[in-house]
Design a protein around this motif. Structure first.
Motif, PDB file in Angstrom:
ATOM      1  N   GLY A   1       0.795  -1.225   0.000  1.00 27.09           N
ATOM      2  CA  GLY A   1       0.000   0.000   0.000  1.00 27.09           C
ATOM      3  C   GLY A   1       0.822   1.268   0.000  1.00 27.09           C
TER       4      GLY A   1
ATOM      5  N   SER B   1      -3.306  -1.670  -4.549  1.00 26.44           N
ATOM      6  CA  SER B   1      -4.080  -2.224  -3.446  1.00 26.44           C
ATOM      7  C   SER B   1      -3.380  -3.454  -2.879  1.00 26.44           C
ATOM      8  CB  SER B   1      -5.485  -2.600  -3.920  1.00 26.44           C
ATOM      9  OG  SER B   1      -6.191  -3.273  -2.892  1.00 26.44           O
TER      10      SER B   1
ATOM     11  N   THR C   1      -4.584  -5.981  -1.676  1.00 27.73           N
ATOM     12  CA  THR C   1      -5.278  -7.211  -2.063  1.00 27.73           C
ATOM     13  C   THR C   1      -4.863  -7.698  -3.442  1.00 27.73           C
ATOM     14  OG1 THR C   1      -7.141  -5.922  -2.951  1.00 27.73           O
ATOM     15  CG2 THR C   1      -7.250  -6.601  -0.632  1.00 27.73           C
ATOM     16  N   LYS C   2      -4.278  -6.800  -4.255  1.00 24.80           N
ATOM     17  CA  LYS C   2      -3.836  -7.182  -5.594  1.00 24.80           C
ATOM     18  C   LYS C   2      -2.337  -7.478  -5.651  1.00 24.80           C
ATOM     19  CE  LYS C   2      -7.378  -4.469  -8.023  1.00 24.80           C
ATOM     20  NZ  LYS C   2      -7.615  -3.404  -9.037  1.00 24.80           N
TER      21      LYS C   2
ATOM     22  N   TYR D   1       1.830  -6.023  -4.047  1.00 19.71           N
ATOM     23  CA  TYR D   1       2.582  -4.948  -3.418  1.00 19.71           C
ATOM     24  C   TYR D   1       3.970  -4.866  -4.043  1.00 19.71           C
ATOM     25  CZ  TYR D   1       4.262  -9.022  -0.818  1.00 19.71           C
ATOM     26  OH  TYR D   1       4.757 -10.241  -0.482  1.00 19.71           O
TER      27      TYR D   1
END
Length: 375
Positions: free
Chosen positions: A126, A159, A161-162, A164
């Motif tokens: 993030g 994101s 969740t996708k 990093y």
């Protein structure tokens, strides 16, 4: 050293202290390079088999690499100038059978060398490039490093969740990767106070405050020892970025990037035209914000200046120490090469009774576009 010029040398681990008298008396010369990606220094001492440096300080680890910090400060007309705050990286001993010819040479670099020692593997979930930079530079605050980070024009968050972004190299290598992606530069500038260092991450901006003009071929008004210029017709190029059309995402569209720098406008009235064309190859896996950052970064970076100059001067005759990453005027070089230039690098050479500088200049375009230069 000279009337109105004093040299202060601080050496020690973590927070250096003034060097002892025996070290100062043995010092032959000091050289400091500044203005590039990494600044450096070199100290040369005269030693003998009976000197304190050879028998006590050197065996005790006084000049040990990596653990020894060095500050070089020059006070000119009552104003202290921190030339460098760095770390010793190398020592060389040159014994000699001739009396007075044995020398000890200490070489070092600025504090960015500490960022290029340990390879790390860590995630940045993030985090955009700005947060990554602040995270990387945070531990170096213990050495007086103050971060000055310029955020990219377009934020590029991923994101968690996708996926990093992550680091799998030294801190400095990862910083250079971030800088190249945004068209930024990174360097550590010593000062303005002893023990302070500015870690700059942002566009390659030169302070627009002109320094006193470098004057050549004007008899008593000349204040430089030598000065020469060259024009490289192959220095400039046009970068073409290929992007996919926003509808089908299948049709490649070539987009040429203007060969200008937003923060370094041409200082000549007749700019040199680009002679080469290059296609960007690192945009295949980038998302749209990443491509936009690459294009904007190229405009921030600009092109290589086709005109370069080099020379030397005596600080006492010039009246002050020439500083890198600023601009300076040139007089007496002729109609084509007079005018303002960017100061790319400066090398300080100090000896007993002498303070001279070597410098390199650059700009794009012949003929000055300013009617008058500061004296």
């Amino acid at each position: 050293m000279l009337n109105g010029i004093n040299l202060t040398l601080l050496i020690g681990p973590a927070l250096p202290i003034p060097a002892p008298t025996a070290v100062i008396e043995a010092l032959i010369s000091v050289q400091v390079n500044s203005g590039g990606e990494r600044s450096g220094f070199q100290l040369v001492f005269a030693v003998s088999s009976q000197s304190l440096l050879t028998n006590t300080l050197l065996p005790a680890g006084y000049f040990d690499p990596i653990t020894t910090r060095v500050m070089i400060i020059v006070t000119l007309n009552g104003i202290p100038n921190v030339l460098i705050d760095g770390i010793v990286t190398r020592q060389e001993m040159s014994p000699s059978s001739e009396p007075g010819q044995a020398k000890l040479t200490i070489t070092g670099e600025d504090l960015s060398v500490l960022m290029d020692i340990v390879e790390l593997k860590r995630p940045f979930p993030g985090m955009d490039d700005t947060l990554q930079m602040l995270t990387i530079l945070a531990p170096y605050a213990a050495f007086g490093v103050i971060p000055l980070v310029t955020p990219p024009l377009f934020l590029n968050f991923m994101s968690p969740t996708k996926g990093y972004k992550s680091q799998d190299s030294t801190d400095l290598a990862h910083i250079k990767k971030l800088a190249a992606r945004n068209g930024y530069v990174f360097y550590v500038e010593s000062g303005p106070l002893p023990g302070q260092n500015l870690a700059y991450f942002g566009p390659n901006i030169r302070l627009p405050i002109p320094q006193p003009a470098l004057t050549i071929n004007m008899d008593a008004h000349s204040n430089v020892d030598s000065l020469s210029f060259s024009l490289n017709g192959l220095a400039k190029e046009v970068l073409i970025v290929t992007v996919m059309d926003p509808i089908t995402h299948k049709i490649p569209i070539p987009v040429p990037i203007p060969n200008i720098s937003i923060f370094q406008p041409p200082l000549g009235a007749r700019p040199t035209p680009p002679a080469k064309v290059r296609f960007a190859k690192e945009v295949a896996g980038e998302d749209p914000p990443g491509v936009v950052n690459l294009m904007v970064g190229q405009m921030l970076k600009g092109s290589a200046n086709a005109i370069t100059g080099s020379g030397s001067l005596d600080v006492l005759r010039y009246g002050r120490a020439l500083r890198a990453r600023m601009v300076v005027g040139v007089r007496g070089a002729g109609l084509a090469y007079d005018g303002l230039y960017y100061v790319d690098s400066v090398t300080h050479n100090l000896k007993h009774g002498e303070y001279k500088q070597n410098f390199t200049l650059s700009r794009d375009g012949l003929i000055s576009n300013t009617p008058r230069l500061p004296v």
